[in-house]
Scaffold this motif. Structure first.
Motif, short mmCIF file in Angstrom:
data_model
loop_
_atom_site.label_atom_id
_atom_site.label_comp_id
_atom_site.label_asym_id
_atom_site.label_seq_id
_atom_site.Cartn_x
_atom_site.Cartn_y
_atom_site.Cartn_z
N HIS A 190 24.44 32.09 -15.16
CA HIS A 190 24.42 30.64 -15.39
C HIS A 190 22.98 30.13 -15.39
CE1 HIS A 190 28.66 30.03 -15.46
NE2 HIS A 190 28.88 30.31 -14.19
N ASN A 191 22.14 30.63 -14.48
CA ASN A 191 20.73 30.24 -14.49
C ASN A 191 20.10 30.51 -15.84
OD1 ASN A 191 21.00 29.58 -11.78
ND2 ASN A 191 19.15 30.67 -11.15
N PHE A 192 20.58 31.55 -16.53
CA PHE A 192 20.06 31.89 -17.86
C PHE A 192 20.77 31.11 -18.96
CE2 PHE A 192 19.45 36.24 -15.74
CZ PHE A 192 18.19 35.89 -15.28
N GLY A 193 21.56 30.11 -18.59
CA GLY A 193 22.19 29.24 -19.58
C GLY A 193 23.48 29.76 -20.16
N GLN A 194 24.09 30.79 -19.56
CA GLN A 194 25.29 31.40 -20.12
C GLN A 194 26.55 30.76 -19.52
OE1 GLN A 194 24.55 33.50 -22.77
NE2 GLN A 194 22.60 32.60 -22.14
N ARG A 195 27.59 30.63 -20.35
CA ARG A 195 28.79 29.90 -19.98
C ARG A 195 29.98 30.84 -19.76
NH1 ARG A 195 28.59 24.26 -21.84
NH2 ARG A 195 26.53 23.85 -22.72
N HIS A 196 31.02 30.29 -19.14
CA HIS A 196 32.21 31.08 -18.84
C HIS A 196 32.93 31.56 -20.09
CE1 HIS A 196 32.44 28.85 -14.74
NE2 HIS A 196 31.80 30.00 -14.61
N GLY A 197 32.86 30.80 -21.17
CA GLY A 197 33.60 31.16 -22.36
C GLY A 197 32.75 31.61 -23.53
N GLY A 198 31.46 31.73 -23.34
CA GLY A 198 30.55 32.08 -24.44
C GLY A 198 29.95 30.83 -25.03
N GLY A 199 30.49 30.38 -26.15
CA GLY A 199 30.01 29.15 -26.77
C GLY A 199 30.52 27.90 -26.08
N ASP A 200 31.50 28.05 -25.20
CA ASP A 200 32.04 26.92 -24.46
C ASP A 200 32.22 27.34 -23.00
OD1 ASP A 200 34.48 28.38 -24.23
OD2 ASP A 200 35.11 27.62 -26.18
N HIS A 201 32.85 26.47 -22.21
CA HIS A 201 32.97 26.78 -20.79
C HIS A 201 34.40 27.14 -20.40
CE1 HIS A 201 30.24 27.12 -17.54
NE2 HIS A 201 30.84 26.25 -16.74
N TRP A 202 35.24 27.45 -21.40
CA TRP A 202 36.57 27.92 -21.06
C TRP A 202 36.45 29.27 -20.34
CZ3 TRP A 202 39.87 31.77 -23.65
CH2 TRP A 202 41.15 31.79 -23.12
N SER A 203 37.24 29.47 -19.29
CA SER A 203 36.93 30.55 -18.36
C SER A 203 37.59 31.88 -18.65
CB SER A 203 37.31 30.11 -16.94
OG SER A 203 38.70 29.83 -16.86
N LYS A 204 38.60 31.94 -19.56
CA LYS A 204 39.30 33.20 -19.75
C LYS A 204 39.51 33.50 -21.23
CE LYS A 204 41.52 33.96 -15.32
NZ LYS A 204 42.73 34.47 -14.63
N ASN A 205 38.42 33.67 -21.94
CA ASN A 205 38.44 34.03 -23.36
C ASN A 205 38.59 35.54 -23.47
OD1 ASN A 205 37.83 34.68 -26.00
ND2 ASN A 205 36.02 33.36 -26.14
N PRO A 206 39.72 36.06 -23.97
CA PRO A 206 39.95 37.52 -23.97
C PRO A 206 38.93 38.31 -24.77
CG PRO A 206 41.98 36.32 -24.43
CD PRO A 206 40.87 35.33 -24.52
N THR A 207 38.42 37.73 -25.83
CA THR A 207 37.55 38.49 -26.73
C THR A 207 36.09 38.51 -26.28
OG1 THR A 207 37.11 38.83 -29.09
CG2 THR A 207 36.94 36.57 -28.27
N TYR A 208 35.79 37.76 -25.23
CA TYR A 208 34.42 37.60 -24.72
C TYR A 208 34.18 38.64 -23.62
CZ TYR A 208 30.64 34.83 -22.40
OH TYR A 208 29.47 34.37 -21.83
N SER A 209 33.51 39.72 -23.97
CA SER A 209 33.31 40.85 -23.05
C SER A 209 32.07 40.62 -22.21
CB SER A 209 33.21 42.16 -23.83
OG SER A 209 34.45 42.47 -24.43
N SER A 210 32.23 39.77 -21.21
CA SER A 210 31.07 39.36 -20.42
C SER A 210 31.46 39.11 -18.98
CB SER A 210 30.46 38.08 -21.01
OG SER A 210 29.42 37.58 -20.18
N VAL A 211 30.56 39.44 -18.05
CA VAL A 211 30.77 39.13 -16.65
C VAL A 211 30.79 37.62 -16.42
CG1 VAL A 211 28.34 39.14 -15.95
CG2 VAL A 211 30.12 39.85 -14.32
N MET A 212 30.37 36.84 -17.40
CA MET A 212 30.44 35.39 -17.28
C MET A 212 31.89 34.90 -17.35
SD MET A 212 27.35 34.93 -16.76
CE MET A 212 27.58 33.19 -16.40
N SER A 213 32.78 35.70 -17.90
CA SER A 213 34.18 35.33 -18.04
C SER A 213 34.94 35.56 -16.74
CB SER A 213 34.83 36.14 -19.16
OG SER A 213 36.22 35.96 -19.19
N TYR A 214 35.85 34.64 -16.40
CA TYR A 214 36.70 34.86 -15.25
C TYR A 214 37.73 35.96 -15.49
CZ TYR A 214 34.93 30.70 -12.84
OH TYR A 214 34.14 29.78 -12.19
N ASN A 215 37.88 36.40 -16.73
CA ASN A 215 38.68 37.61 -16.99
C ASN A 215 37.99 38.85 -16.42
OD1 ASN A 215 40.85 36.47 -18.25
ND2 ASN A 215 40.23 37.00 -20.33
#
Length: 547
Positions: A399-424
């Motif tokens: 988050h300090n680096f400007g990264q969001r829960h959903g990638g381009g948005d802040h939705w938290s459980k985007n299945p296609t977003y392979s990132s530790v930023m996701s609550y998935n």
């Protein structure tokens, strides 16, 4: 252009006999990136050597040490040789296999190697990195093709995920050197164009304005600080010896001071710090001379007193054992000296709302943050693992680096977003926070990417027996998912069925679900590349609090 020898002196080369020892890999589809093992200095690669279809492939910088298999190459064995002048090596076969999806290149990063200023102009080498770039790709600057050469490359392991199940499968990254001269401080437009004519989007880059402001690697730490050290009060005395801490002007550096609260039941162990450092060291970032990746430097020598809960802007209350983060920061962090260089964090027991952490990023400003809290010491035992600890640290500083829960948005459980930023992803291996075998089945992810293990699969939502304790940000490869028509038997990848609409079966071929909670089931959920979009300026802006 002056002083090109600077580049040559910084790269170890051999001018011995041209020789070809091996090809790595020695088989793959067209466009495969191949490392040439042997004596390739000033040599070029000959494809289909000795055949009527023989062709010289574009050479990389100082020789044919890498090449990409020509687009449209027929299936089967092709003989490869190296040639320099009148000397040609013997051949080795490369076997072309069935073609795989391959889109346009993506220009991920621009940095510089060397710069000199004269009469208002800057003369420099641009260092350009592209995902799925050809070794012989063109570099366009302000719309015109300029001299360039491929320099280094990283191959990407898809860990058994079929490329056809990805929107943008990345097989490799290639970096390019391109000399350039222009007005200091001016903005130039860059593109990478592959040999088939497919081009990346245009990326703007601001040339350095002066020698004092050069930031070659783009980490918001000027080169003069990384070479000479940082004088916080400009009194002529170095306050932070950045070179001694491993700072490198040609490799991004991140500095973090994290104070671990006393009295924790589950303080971070040594493997946690190693896992964090390894996550950034493995970043798909090519550096011209230094090791690839990002250098994460963590000062974990400090502590804070024990409190049941802390938070940003919390009223200090001894009776309730609650403390304000900023009270602790003032007492434990030398902001006057370190504030421009270091992110500051506290590894705490808990936050009042029970979450695992928070960052002070303000997404409204897009400036990044500089403070964060890790706060899951009172979580269930299933979360107290190296993997969960690494995930939580990397998530919050993300988050300090400007990264969001959903990638381009802040939705938290985007299945296609392979990132530790996701609550998935975060705390997925625990039984905390709604995670269990049933939820893992419903909240699909690309399991090999999450577990960083080839072929890792959650059978009926169960955690695999063997997996990596590391984590990752997204490379931006995931498939698009249209909420209006979700194919359950196809699932996310490898035909692993998913109950997208959560009706208790996995048979609907065009089910719908409002997965991101906005505007009905009409949106297309997409992946987002975190690594090339990290914002490094958090310490400069001193945070905003609002993440």
């Amino acid at each position: 252009m002056k002083k090109w020898l600077v580049v040559f002196s910084a790269i170890l080369i051999s001018s011995g006999c041209v020789r070809l020892n091996s090809l790595n890999p020695n088989s793959g589809p067209e466009r495969t990136l191949v490392d040439v093992n042997g004596g390739s200095f000033l040599a070029h690669v000959v494809w289909d050597a000795g055949a009527a279809t023989e062709q010289d492939l574009p050479a990389a910088f100082l020789g044919g040490h890498i090449f990409t298999v020509p687009d449209g190459s027929p299936l089967g064995a092709h003989q490869v040789a190296l040639e320099r002048g009148s000397t040609r090596t013997g051949t080795l076969p490369f076997t072309v296999t069935a073609a795989q999806p391959f889109g346009a290149p993506r220009l991920d990063r621009v940095s510089i190697y060397y710069a000199e200023f004269d009469s208002g102009n800057v003369t420099t080498w641009l260092y350009i990195q592209a995902a799925n770039g050809d070794v012989g790709a063109d570099i366009l600057i302000n719309g015109a093709v300029e001299p360039s050469a491929a320099h280094k490359a990283i191959r990407n392991d898809l860990l058994g995920v079929p490329p056809g199940d990805l929107q943008f499968p990345i097989y490799h990254w290639v970096s390019y050197l391109a000399p350039w001269q222009g007005p200091a401080g001016s903005t130039i437009q860059l593109q990478v164009r592959n040999e088939d004519g497919a081009a990346s989007a245009t990326v703007n880059y601001v040339l350095p304005a002066s020698a004092a402001t050069i930031d070659s690697d783009g980490d918001d730490l000027p080169d003069v600080w990384e070479v000479n050290g940082y004088d916080a009060d400009n009194n002529g005395t170095i306050d932070i010896d950045l070179p001694a801490l491993g700072a490198d002007p040609l490799r991004p550096d991140i500095f973090v001071e994290i104070d671990v609260m006393l009295g924790l039941n589950n303080p971070p162990v040594a493997a946690v710090w190693t896992g964090i450092e390894d996550t950034y060291a493995a970043a798909p970032i090519i550096n011209p001379i230094s090791d690839n990746g990002i250098n994460m430097v963590i000062d974990r020598s400090g502590t804070t007193p024990a409190w049941d809960a802390i938070d940003f802007n919390l009223t200090d209350n001894v009776a309730l054992s609650r403390a304000d983060f900023y009270t602790l920061k003032t007492a434990n962090f030398n902001n006057a000296v370190r504030g421009r260089i270091y992110h500051y964090a506290i590894w705490a027991n808990a936050r009042p709302n029970g979450s695992s952490g928070i960052s002070d990023v303000s997404f409204a400003t897009g400036q990044g943050g500089d403070d964060f809290i890790v706060s899951f010491d009172d979580f269930p035992a299933s979360t107290q693992t190296v993997k969960s600890a690494v995930e939580t640290f990397v998530h919050e500083i993300g988050h300090n680096f400007g990264q969001r829960h959903g990638g381009g948005d802040h939705w938290s459980k985007n299945p296609t977003y392979s990132s530790v930023m996701s609550y998935n992803w975060q705390l997925r291996t625990s039984t905390c926070c709604g995670n269990n075998t049933a939820s893992r089945q419903l909240d699909a992810v690309y399991s090999p990417f999450y577990y960083l293990t080839n072929g890792a699969v959650e059978v009926a939502g169960a955690i695999p027996a063997i997996f990596s304790s590391g984590t990752d940000y997204s490379d931006g490869m995931g498939r698009n998912l249209n909420e209006a028509c979700l194919n359950e038997p196809v699932g996310l990848y490898s035909g692993i069925a998913v109950d997208w609409n959560r009706d208790g079966d996995q048979i609907d071929v065009c089910g719908s679900r409002n997965m991101n909670g906005t505007g009905g089931a009409t949106d297309v959920n997409t992946d987002f590349p975190n690594w090339p979009n990290l914002i490094y300026v958090g310490p400069r802006t001193n945070g905003q609090f609002g993440g």
